[in-house]
Design a protein around this motif. Sequence first.
Motif, PDB file in Angstrom:
ATOM      1  N   LYS A 132       0.844  -1.191   0.000  1.00  0.00           N
ATOM      2  CA  LYS A 132       0.000   0.000   0.000  1.00  0.00           C
ATOM      3  C   LYS A 132       0.882   1.244   0.000  1.00  0.00           C
ATOM      4  O   LYS A 132       1.775   1.396   0.823  1.00  0.00           O
ATOM      5  CB  LYS A 132      -0.919  -0.008   1.228  1.00  0.00           C
ATOM      6  N   GLU A 135      -7.520   2.563 -13.520  1.00  0.00           N
ATOM      7  CA  GLU A 135      -8.325   2.337 -12.326  1.00  0.00           C
ATOM      8  C   GLU A 135      -8.559   0.849 -12.102  1.00  0.00           C
ATOM      9  O   GLU A 135      -8.660   0.391 -10.962  1.00  0.00           O
ATOM     10  CB  GLU A 135      -9.664   3.062 -12.442  1.00  0.00           C
ATOM     11  N   ASN A 144     -12.548  11.480 -10.239  1.00  0.00           N
ATOM     12  CA  ASN A 144     -12.253  10.151  -9.711  1.00  0.00           C
ATOM     13  C   ASN A 144     -11.270  10.282  -8.548  1.00  0.00           C
ATOM     14  O   ASN A 144     -10.084  10.531  -8.741  1.00  0.00           O
ATOM     15  CB  ASN A 144     -11.665   9.264 -10.809  1.00  0.00           C
ATOM     16  N   SER A 145     -11.779  10.102  -7.353  1.00  0.00           N
ATOM     17  CA  SER A 145     -10.950  10.278  -6.163  1.00  0.00           C
ATOM     18  C   SER A 145      -9.912   9.173  -5.997  1.00  0.00           C
ATOM     19  O   SER A 145      -9.028   9.283  -5.147  1.00  0.00           O
ATOM     20  CB  SER A 145     -11.848  10.325  -4.914  1.00  0.00           C
ATOM     21  N   ALA A 146      -9.999   8.115  -6.799  1.00  0.00           N
ATOM     22  CA  ALA A 146      -9.034   7.021  -6.696  1.00  0.00           C
ATOM     23  C   ALA A 146      -7.753   7.310  -7.461  1.00  0.00           C
ATOM     24  O   ALA A 146      -6.780   6.564  -7.342  1.00  0.00           O
ATOM     25  CB  ALA A 146      -9.655   5.724  -7.201  1.00  0.00           C
ATOM     26  N   ARG A 189      -2.797   5.505  -9.603  1.00  0.00           N
ATOM     27  CA  ARG A 189      -3.790   5.244  -8.579  1.00  0.00           C
ATOM     28  C   ARG A 189      -3.251   5.661  -7.222  1.00  0.00           C
ATOM     29  O   ARG A 189      -2.059   5.499  -6.939  1.00  0.00           O
ATOM     30  CB  ARG A 189      -4.152   3.748  -8.537  1.00  0.00           C
ATOM     31  N   LYS A 190      -4.106   6.200  -6.403  1.00  0.00           N
ATOM     32  CA  LYS A 190      -3.697   6.567  -5.053  1.00  0.00           C
ATOM     33  C   LYS A 190      -3.351   5.310  -4.260  1.00  0.00           C
ATOM     34  O   LYS A 190      -4.063   4.313  -4.304  1.00  0.00           O
ATOM     35  CB  LYS A 190      -4.815   7.320  -4.341  1.00  0.00           C
ATOM     36  N   GLY A 194      -3.719   1.817  -5.508  1.00  0.00           N
ATOM     37  CA  GLY A 194      -5.102   1.340  -5.381  1.00  0.00           C
ATOM     38  C   GLY A 194      -5.398   0.020  -6.051  1.00  0.00           C
ATOM     39  O   GLY A 194      -4.859  -0.329  -7.081  1.00  0.00           O
ATOM     40  N   THR A 217     -10.549  -1.838  -9.584  1.00  0.00           N
ATOM     41  CA  THR A 217     -11.962  -1.594  -9.299  1.00  0.00           C
ATOM     42  C   THR A 217     -12.841  -1.713 -10.528  1.00  0.00           C
ATOM     43  O   THR A 217     -14.046  -1.822 -10.399  1.00  0.00           O
ATOM     44  CB  THR A 217     -12.144  -0.180  -8.720  1.00  0.00           C
ATOM     45  N   PRO A 261     -17.715   1.269  -9.349  1.00  0.00           N
ATOM     46  CA  PRO A 261     -16.405   0.880  -8.804  1.00  0.00           C
ATOM     47  C   PRO A 261     -16.560   0.241  -7.433  1.00  0.00           C
ATOM     48  O   PRO A 261     -17.398   0.638  -6.638  1.00  0.00           O
ATOM     49  CB  PRO A 261     -15.650   2.213  -8.706  1.00  0.00           C
ATOM     50  N   SER A 282     -14.719   0.562  -4.998  1.00  0.00           N
ATOM     51  CA  SER A 282     -14.406   1.518  -3.950  1.00  0.00           C
ATOM     52  C   SER A 282     -15.596   2.370  -3.592  1.00  0.00           C
ATOM     53  O   SER A 282     -15.590   3.071  -2.596  1.00  0.00           O
ATOM     54  CB  SER A 282     -13.255   2.425  -4.401  1.00  0.00           C
TER      55      SER A 282
END
Length: 739
Positions: A31, A77, A98-100, A260-261, A264, A267, A495, A497
């Motif tokens: 992570k 994503e 998209n916050s991801a 991706r954050k 990630g 998804t 998604p 998430s």
Amino acid sequence: MKKNMRFWAALLAAALLAAAFGGCAKEPLEKGERADPQTANYGVMTGSTAEAYIGKTYPDAKISTYSAIADAFLALEGGKIDYVLTAYTTALNAVRGNSALEISQKDVIMEESSIAVNKENGELLAAIDTALDQLEADGTLRQVVADWTTEGQDYALREIPASDGQNGVLRVAIAADREPMCFVKDGAYRGLDCELIERIAYALGLRVEYQNMPFSALTAALASGKADVIISNMTATEERRQSVAFTRPYFANPQVLVARKNGGAATLADPATARYALTSVTAQTWLSETYPEAVAKMYPAAADAFLALQSGKVDYVLSSRATAQYIMKTDPAVAIARDGVVDEACSIAVSKAQPELRRALDEALAALAADGTLAALVSRWTEAPPDEYAPVAIPEAAGEGGTLRVAISPDVTPICFVLDGAYAGIDVELAQRLALALDKKVELIDMQFDALLPALESGKADIALSDIVATPERRQSVDFTAPYFDNPQVLAARPNSAAAPDEGLFHGLKASFIRTFITENRWKMIANGLGLTVIISVLSGIFGSLLGFGVCMLRRSRSRVLAGASAAFIRIIQGTPIVVLLMLLYYVVFGALDISAVAVSVIGFSVNFAVYVSEMMRTGIDAVDQGQQEAATALGYNRRQTFWKVTFPQAARHFLPVFKGEFISMVKMTSVVGYIAVQDLTKVSDIIRSRTLEAFFPLIATAILYFMIANLLTLAIARVETGLDPKRRPRQVKGVNDP
């Protein structure tokens, strides 16, 4: 012994190979850990500078090319690739929605956007450069860039002075799918590029005329003289300079890396092989051309498609933007994974036999667009939360121009739907405003979407207004007005998430029950639909039985002509699907008559039921022993008395059990009457599902009500059956007294 040695040697070799390959395997990322840029998988646009840069800078990296940048972001994503290398503005729009995702590295490749001009138009090129210098000198250019590209800030929509076009028209080629540079909002072209070119046109005394097309077609349009300039986030590469000229740069738009954050998790499914829910032919065409290996599933309505997405039966839904935005308001787990997949605009369909009406509608639409009414109408219905939908009171016309019969399919929120028991939405309000402009009364005719164009061709309606796109195939049968609403197809997904919160079984069922039956008094719609279904079923059963008896008598006639004609009639009706029969009756046989759709439904089902009843009766009559008729004749009965008192009662005992089963089938088949503008029980269920996006209670309630109708009517037939069968009647022996 040798066999054992060979076995252990093979096992040792396999272990060594596994260890060797296992040591080379790529370990999963922790992570927050990023993939090694030297060996990562990069997503880039085909033929872009990013593709060349990665190949030169990271020769050991893997490059995945995409024809659309949105596909690259979907792959990112979904975990198919590690990074996307793209223009800063494109990346900015992606991470906004998209916050991801996040921009992990800026200024990877320094690039600048310029305006392309035909090489033969040096005068226009110089004029635009001068205008750009002036806009930069007075701070306007810097302000425009900041309004559209500042991170963490919403777009700043400023008033742009309108040019009177005294020096002519500036034909501007754009690709309006590149937010925030150039995109469609509220039916108008918006973005940095659009605002800039409109300010330049004002300075030059020119009126802007946009030509929206795919990015790959822009340069060809300019070189061929179809357009005067191109402004669409275009970089002045050496290859492009060979065919067109470029102004001085107006915006630094470097290539950046998007990742991706926190490394990630995947998804989204791979768009190339995913399962898609489709509701239109244009969406099906796009999918077959773009992703030929994908799995396509057609659904009759958007609500059904999103229910399939909700239950995990599909990975994506191709839907109109307005519908997807409504779904997102009611289901936060749904997101638009890719906007502007297929450019579409809604138009009004008009019969080819009424060219004057089409011209009048075009004039009325132009007037509504000119005074801002049309834009306000669209914005009110597409931007308001569902619990704030409120129809605007529109004065009713005197009706001196007659009645405007409008065919609609009210199962597309917020375009056309049912609100508090009345029709509402963009198309309904537009129909009312158009009727007012034409001094006509409005008559809304509710039917299935597939029946809209046949209703026009048969004269049952004057116009069809229900989120209709003017495709070439449809233009062969009907005419269309100018578009009144840009409503492109978008790609929607759920998604992982953004999974929906677990409300608990009881709470979820309670909320669903309230939405289905209580909200907006929807139980009244169900009651009305139930009443129509019962009326159609009972009347069709009565008239079908009477007609069936008549056909049976003709079938048994001694005249070969009558017997042959009745047999042919039976075969034709039996071989025609009931939906086709209903549409033939409504749009062809009774097309020129102003007859109720309910009456046509009764006629259609009576005819269909009659042919089966006639064969049952004929079989039952033939099953009566000939000796019964001979005995009746010996007792002095004539042929008519023999038939009614001896033959038919015994025949009824033979065919009534089969009659009950066929009657139940007929009751269930009435669910298709929505194709000819009857809002029966099934149609009401579809309308409610289109609003609630829930299947459980609407479908369960429909099934239970059909079960009750069929069984209650069957009980009535069973009473008749008992009365005709002496063995089943209660009897008391005469002369025997109870103690």
